[in-house]
Design an enzyme around this catalytic site. Structure first.
Site, PDB file in Angstrom:
ATOM      1  N   ASP A   1       1.711   5.943   5.647  1.00 15.40           N
ATOM      2  CA  ASP A   1       0.788   5.642   5.085  1.00 15.40           C
ATOM      3  C   ASP A   1       0.998   4.752   3.557  1.00 15.40           C
ATOM      4  O   ASP A   1       0.154   4.243   3.157  1.00 15.40           O
ATOM      5  CB  ASP A   1      -0.829   6.026   4.568  1.00 15.40           C
TER       6      ASP A   1
ATOM      7  N   GLU B   1      -9.483   3.796   1.804  1.00 11.47           N
ATOM      8  CA  GLU B   1      -9.066   3.956   1.171  1.00 11.47           C
ATOM      9  C   GLU B   1      -8.175   2.921   0.254  1.00 11.47           C
ATOM     10  O   GLU B   1      -7.593   2.441  -0.860  1.00 11.47           O
ATOM     11  CB  GLU B   1      -8.569   5.187   0.086  1.00 11.47           C
TER      12      GLU B   1
ATOM     13  N   LYS C   1      -9.949  13.185   8.076  1.00  7.19           N
ATOM     14  CA  LYS C   1      -9.267  12.759   9.426  1.00  7.19           C
ATOM     15  C   LYS C   1     -10.071  13.997  10.326  1.00  7.19           C
ATOM     16  O   LYS C   1      -9.585  14.681   9.515  1.00  7.19           O
ATOM     17  CB  LYS C   1      -8.060  11.647   9.696  1.00  7.19           C
TER      18      LYS C   1
ATOM     19  N   ASP D   1      -2.718  10.083   4.041  1.00  7.84           N
ATOM     20  CA  ASP D   1      -3.566   9.840   3.772  1.00  7.84           C
ATOM     21  C   ASP D   1      -4.316  10.947   4.251  1.00  7.84           C
ATOM     22  O   ASP D   1      -5.058  11.007   6.410  1.00  7.84           O
ATOM     23  CB  ASP D   1      -3.835   8.330   4.759  1.00  7.84           C
TER      24      ASP D   1
ATOM     25  N   LYS E   1       1.298  -1.189   0.636  1.00  6.05           N
ATOM     26  CA  LYS E   1       0.048   0.373  -0.140  1.00  6.05           C
ATOM     27  C   LYS E   1       0.420   0.891  -0.034  1.00  6.05           C
ATOM     28  O   LYS E   1       1.877   1.375   0.937  1.00  6.05           O
ATOM     29  CB  LYS E   1      -0.652   0.180   1.224  1.00  6.05           C
TER      30      LYS E   1
ATOM     31  N   ARG F   1      -7.715  -0.583   0.599  1.00  5.23           N
ATOM     32  CA  ARG F   1      -8.391  -1.998   0.230  1.00  5.23           C
ATOM     33  C   ARG F   1      -9.166  -1.309  -1.683  1.00  5.23           C
ATOM     34  O   ARG F   1      -8.401  -2.079  -1.877  1.00  5.23           O
ATOM     35  CB  ARG F   1      -9.364  -2.074   1.130  1.00  5.23           C
TER      36      ARG F   1
ATOM     37  N   ASP G   1     -11.917   7.073   3.633  1.00  9.39           N
ATOM     38  CA  ASP G   1     -10.967   7.039   4.793  1.00  9.39           C
ATOM     39  C   ASP G   1     -10.367   5.619   4.170  1.00  9.39           C
ATOM     40  O   ASP G   1     -10.024   5.043   4.724  1.00  9.39           O
ATOM     41  CB  ASP G   1     -10.930   7.449   6.278  1.00  9.39           C
TER      42      ASP G   1
END
Ligand code: BES
Ligand code: MN
Ligand code: ZN
Length: 502
Positions: A294, A355, A283, A276, A271, A357, A353
């Site tokens: 991230d 994101e 967030k 993020d 990933k 996956r 959020d």
């Protein structure tokens, strides 16, 4: 960046080393280790005297520096407290090496001979000790100060570190383990650097450039897919995440072809969300800076690839990194949007959020074209995994138990542990959507598991495992920073597959 310490191995007695510093261990209740005893004999009881007077009691983490010890050829002797002999395990071994490296950098010694490698960690081979010792010693010297205008200079930094071992006959095995430990630590350093870089510098194009640079240096094949390529492939789930950002997304693909041409590759997917914000499901402000980490999944698989290439492992390894930002720009996805993934399955984006996956699912589908033997994805995927396992273990999910067991074993070997979590069908129901094939979130409970369940729907065509490293790939708080995990776990898994773990 790393300090250039040069490593070597030697068999021989500690009292005969011409060295800036000889390092030996003392157990709790003042028990000298074998190398400490040898020094003590040569020095006519000088060390046991000091220990008896109570200046070094052997408590874990304590050190004592001695100068001009009689009967020896070294400038200094550094005693390292090891704690209770009966409780001396993998973790304590690592701590002893770390303590030694830290203390050595505070002496004036340019070179040192370390006699900690043969400490009695139960059932561990000489190769394990040397590999782990080198990996930890090199990792302990890691620094990230490229953005400090005034660096904390070490007065006379350590330049050469020699591992002392007892038996000359074990030198060849130890040499190979040393090279492995160094390669793994260098992979960790790459992962830590990428993780620690600020998100204005480490954006998707930067990650792509670093992958290309590594490919150039190590003669690997590298391909970068641009937004237009992803559109042609139908990666609308990945693209939906990228749309909120001005930074163009990159899909990075790198191949190490060390195996036979027909050998099915292991594919590692990382990933690579370089920042993020949560997107429209924004967030909260506190600690949002930590979302620069991230992309630690991406950093971990690239670090592993570098280690594997430098060890020239005879296997085929492909790394895929979907790299993007998750920003709340005008083009960003809205909660309620429905997208069609590359697999054809439709997804209702209920929370922007979630994101990770959304980008991993298209990368997993893309992995099918390499006809993989095994696919392992690595991601800072869920806060729920941090709640479940903290910073100790990575969350491990797999659609085949034997693969899970191999990865658990590799993690135990590397002391970079993972814990097997369930992927039972019962959890799949939580992803139901009234409008699309699935939602991208599963509600309040079992968040790490429902995230893995989501990914499993795109991994039906191969043996697959998922590592949630949200709690392990970086430390938060005052001494925040990337850890380099799970490079040791993955590198050990691949060493094992290549038949080079002993
Ligand atoms: N990158 C985060 C996961 C994360 C959280 C990593 C905290 C490290 C520390 C991920 O993209 C995310 O935001 N996940 C959400 C999922 C939720 C919306 C279902 C989460 O964990 O809150
Ligand atoms: Mn997120
Ligand atoms: Zn994320």
């Amino acid at each position: 960046l790393e300090q250039p310490v040069e490593f070597s191995i030697k068999s021989g007695s500690p009292e005969k080393q011409r060295s800036g510093c000889v390092v030996v261990g003392v157990f709790d209740s003042r028990r000298l280790t074998l190398p400490a005893t040898l020094l003590d004999k040569a020095a006519n009881g000088y060390i046991s005297d000091i220990v008896r007077r109570g200046d070094m009691e052997g408590k874990a983490g304590t050190t004592l520096l001695l100068h001009a010890v009689p009967g020896t050829l070294c400038d200094r002797v550094l005693l390292i407290g090891l704690g209770k002999e009966k409780a001396f395990h993998e973790k304590e071994f690592g701590n002893a090496i770390r303590t030694a490296i830290k203390a050595l950098n505070e002496t004036g010694a340019f070179d040192a001979s370390l006699f900690l490698i043969e400490l009695p960690v139960r059932k561990r081979s000489i190769a394990w000790r040397v590999r782990q010792g080198a990996m930890i010693a090199k990792d302990a010297a890691y620094k990230f100060d490229q953005f400090k205008s005034k660096k904390d200079e070490v007065r006379r930094p350590l330049r050469k570190l020699t591992f002392g071992i007892e038996r000359r006959g074990e030198l060849a095995v130890a040499e190979r383990a040393l090279a492995q430990g160094i390669a793994i630590a260098e992979g960790m350093a790459l992962a830590r650097d990428l993780g620690n870089l600020p998100p204005n510098i480490c954006h998707p194009a930067h990650v792509a450039e670093r992958a290309q640079a590594m490919a150039g240096e190590l003669k690997l094949e590298c391909e970068i897919l641009e937004r237009a390529d992803m559109e042609k492939l139908g990666m609308h789930s990945l693209l939906a995440v990228a749309r909120g950002s001005h930074q163009p997304p990159k899909l990075i693909v790198v191949h190490h072809k060390g195996g036979k041409p027909g050998d099915k590759p292991v594919v590692l997917v990382g990933k690579g969300v370089t920042f993020d914000t949560g997107g429209i499901s924004l967030k909260p402000a506190p600690d949002m800076d930590e979302m620069k980490y991230d992309m630690c999944g991406a950093a971990g698989v690239l670090g592993t690839l570098q280690a594997v290439a430098r060890m020239q492992l005879p296997l085929n390894l492909t790394v895929i990194v979907p790299a993007t930002e998750n920003m709340p720009g005008g083009g960003a996805s809205r909660p309620g949007d429905i997208v069609t993934s590359m697999s054809g399955q439709t997804i209702e984006i209920l929370n922007t959020d979630a994101e990770g996956r959304l980008i991993l699912c298209d990368a997993l589908t893309y992995a099918e074209r390499f006809d993989p033997d095994t696919v392992i994805d690595v991601a800072t995927l869920t806060g729920a995994c941090v709640v479940a396992l903290g910073a100790v273990a990575s969350g491990l999910f797999a659609n085949k138990d034997s693969l899970a067991h191999e990865l658990i074993a590799a993690g135990n070997e590397a002391h970079d542990r993972a814990w097997h979590m369930p992927l039972w069908d019962d959890y799949q129901e939580l992803l139901k959507s009234p409008f699309a094939d699935m939602g991208n979130i599963g509600g309040r409970w079992a968040g790490a598991i429902t995230a893995a369940c989501f990914l499993s729907r795109f991994a039906g065509k191969f043996k697959w495992a998922h590592l949630d490293v949200a709690g392990t790939a970086y430390k938060s708080g005052a001494d925040k920073g990337a850890t380099g995990r799970p490079v040791p776990l993955l590198a050990h898994y691949l060493l094992q597959r290549a038949g080079q773990l002993n």
